[in-house]
Design an enzyme around this catalytic site. Structure first.
Site, PDB file in Angstrom:
ATOM      1  N   LYS A  53      12.911 -24.928 -13.989  1.00 47.95           N
ATOM      2  CA  LYS A  53      13.147 -24.889 -15.439  1.00 47.95           C
ATOM      3  C   LYS A  53      11.824 -24.722 -16.185  1.00 47.95           C
ATOM      4  O   LYS A  53      11.714 -23.880 -17.088  1.00 47.95           O
ATOM      5  CB  LYS A  53      13.859 -26.181 -15.898  1.00 47.95           C
ATOM      6  CG  LYS A  53      15.311 -26.257 -15.452  1.00 47.95           C
ATOM      7  CD  LYS A  53      15.960 -27.615 -15.694  1.00 47.95           C
ATOM      8  CE  LYS A  53      17.364 -27.625 -15.098  1.00 47.95           C
ATOM      9  NZ  LYS A  53      18.080 -28.902 -15.246  1.00 47.95           N
ATOM     10  N   GLN A  97      17.218 -35.036 -16.754  1.00 50.13           N
ATOM     11  CA  GLN A  97      17.748 -34.508 -15.500  1.00 50.13           C
ATOM     12  C   GLN A  97      18.654 -35.552 -14.843  1.00 50.13           C
ATOM     13  O   GLN A  97      18.295 -36.731 -14.729  1.00 50.13           O
ATOM     14  CB  GLN A  97      16.581 -34.122 -14.565  1.00 50.13           C
ATOM     15  CG  GLN A  97      17.007 -33.445 -13.274  1.00 50.13           C
ATOM     16  CD  GLN A  97      17.634 -32.063 -13.483  1.00 50.13           C
ATOM     17  OE1 GLN A  97      17.362 -31.383 -14.464  1.00 50.13           O
ATOM     18  NE2 GLN A  97      18.479 -31.661 -12.568  1.00 50.13           N
ATOM     19  N   ASP A 120      21.278 -29.586 -23.101  1.00 52.75           N
ATOM     20  CA  ASP A 120      22.240 -29.610 -22.000  1.00 52.75           C
ATOM     21  C   ASP A 120      23.684 -29.583 -22.508  1.00 52.75           C
ATOM     22  O   ASP A 120      24.611 -29.354 -21.734  1.00 52.75           O
ATOM     23  CB  ASP A 120      22.060 -30.889 -21.169  1.00 52.75           C
ATOM     24  CG  ASP A 120      21.356 -30.645 -19.853  1.00 52.75           C
ATOM     25  OD1 ASP A 120      21.468 -29.522 -19.323  1.00 52.75           O
ATOM     26  OD2 ASP A 120      20.715 -31.582 -19.345  1.00 52.75           O
TER      27      ASP A 120
HETATM   28  N1  GUN Z   1      21.804 -32.028 -12.627  1.00 54.90           N
HETATM   29  C1  GUN Z   1      22.540 -31.043 -12.074  1.00 54.90           C
HETATM   30  N2  GUN Z   1      22.817 -30.081 -12.976  1.00 54.90           N
HETATM   31  C2  GUN Z   1      22.238 -30.475 -14.133  1.00 54.90           C
HETATM   32  C3  GUN Z   1      22.171 -29.901 -15.433  1.00 54.90           C
HETATM   33  O1  GUN Z   1      22.704 -28.826 -15.731  1.00 54.90           O
HETATM   34  N3  GUN Z   1      21.479 -30.618 -16.343  1.00 54.90           N
HETATM   35  C4  GUN Z   1      20.898 -31.819 -16.065  1.00 54.90           C
HETATM   36  N4  GUN Z   1      20.257 -32.450 -17.032  1.00 54.90           N
HETATM   37  N5  GUN Z   1      20.950 -32.373 -14.875  1.00 54.90           N
HETATM   38  C5  GUN Z   1      21.613 -31.702 -13.913  1.00 54.90           C
END
Ligand code: GUN
Length: 312
Positions: A53, A97, A120
């Site tokens: 990311k 996350q 998100d």
């Molecule tokens: N863990 C797995 N997929 C995601 C996501 O799309 N966003 C976040 N914040 N954590 C994750």
């Protein structure tokens, strides 16, 4: 031959569309959009996701920072950290996350994120906007699936769409986004009776379960469009041999493990009209949509968007 839905191509298109918007924001505000990523503890998979990311953000000229509290941080301290990010003007997007360590109250943390910075799309406020058909920040993976289908000219209007999986991150928002495209939507889960029969009614089948190659040919209507959101690492030889034909074991032989979706790769290639491969399907889109959401959050915060834009 079935059509392969190419996530790398769509990712590149979405990233290319972000670039001029970022340039415009820099010209307007004197700074790039800012993304803060909170990564608690040392989950190796999460570390890889977060690195990807922040690398993509850097490639686009989005400012990003990663905050890495120890795994034993308390819920209260994590809430304080999020509240500080909410107040920082140069941070447009906040991403916590998941998964968080078990002792942390995940709901409380997600609720603490300012909905305007919730890139998100997990905050109940943004989920509510989605459920009521209003513009807002959408969860990245399901929003990426919609982009994938639109940009491959897959007709969603009036089709029968079946979503397998009811998670807050993928299944539920996926169903709502397909509904917004005027699909007739069914959500299935672990208690669904005769899952295969329900899946066979699908013109568009979305698998978001988290079980390697569970969706086999008997779950697919011939000619269906099959979208695989799964990312499962298969490490057992017996399991790999169930999934891969003898000529397709090279990856497993080389690494001792193989990434597999929720859909059986050989079966989907035989039965579907179009499908997303793993890797190279939905995976690349999650990060692209996170970048788009960060740009959108920055635009909204600078007043470039007034709340009447079309859906993501
Ligand atoms: N863990 C797995 N997929 C995601 C996501 O799309 N966003 C976040 N914040 N954590 C994750």
């Amino acid at each position: 031959m079935p059509q392969i839905l190419d996530g790398n191509r769509v990712r590149d298109e979405i990233k290319a569309e972000c670039r001029p918007r970022i340039e415009k924001l820099v010209a307007q505000t004197g700074r790039p959009p800012g993304l803060a990523v909170v990564l608690v503890g040392n989950n190796p998979a999460s570390e890889v996701y977060v690195r990807n990311k922040t690398k993509t953000a850097a490639d686009l000229g989005i400012y990003s920072e990663t905050i890495t509290p120890d795994a034993d941080i308390t819920t209260e301290d994590l809430l304080k950290l999020v509240r500080v990010l909410n107040l920082r003007p140069e941070i447009d997007g906040i991403l916590v996350q998941l998964p968080l360590p078990k002792h942390i109250d995940e709901q409380a943390v997600l609720l603490a994120v300012d909905p305007e910075k919730d890139v998100d799309g997990f905050h109940p406020y943004n989920m509510g906007l989605l459920a009521t058909g209003r513009p807002g920040l959408r969860p990245c993976t399901p929003a990426g699936v919609i982009q994938m289908l639109r940009r491959h000219a897959v007709e969603m209007e009036a089709c029968n769409a079946v979503v397998v999986g009811r998670s807050t991150i993928v299944g539920k928002p996926m169903a709502l986004l397909l509904l917004a495209e005027n699909a007739t939507v069914t959500i299935c889960h672990s208690r669904t009776k005769d899952l295969a029969a329900v899946c066979r009614t699908a013109d568009i089948l979305v698998a978001a379960i988290g079980r390697a190659a569970m969706i086999t040919a008997d779950y697919m209507k011939p000619g269906a469009v099959v979208v695989d959101v799964g990312m499962n690492l298969v490490t057992s030889r017996a399991e790999a041999e169930r999934i891969f034909e003898p000529g397709r074991m090279a990856g497993f032989e080389k690494r001792g493990s193989q990434l597999v979706g929720d859909v059986h790769p050989g079966d989907v290639a035989r039965v579907a009209a179009a499908y997303t491969p793993v890797p190279g399907g939905v995976g690349p889109l999650t990060i692209a949509m996170l970048m788009q959401n960060t740009v959108e959050a920055a635009e909204r915060r600078t007043g470039a968007i007034t709340g009447t834009i079309a859906d993501a």
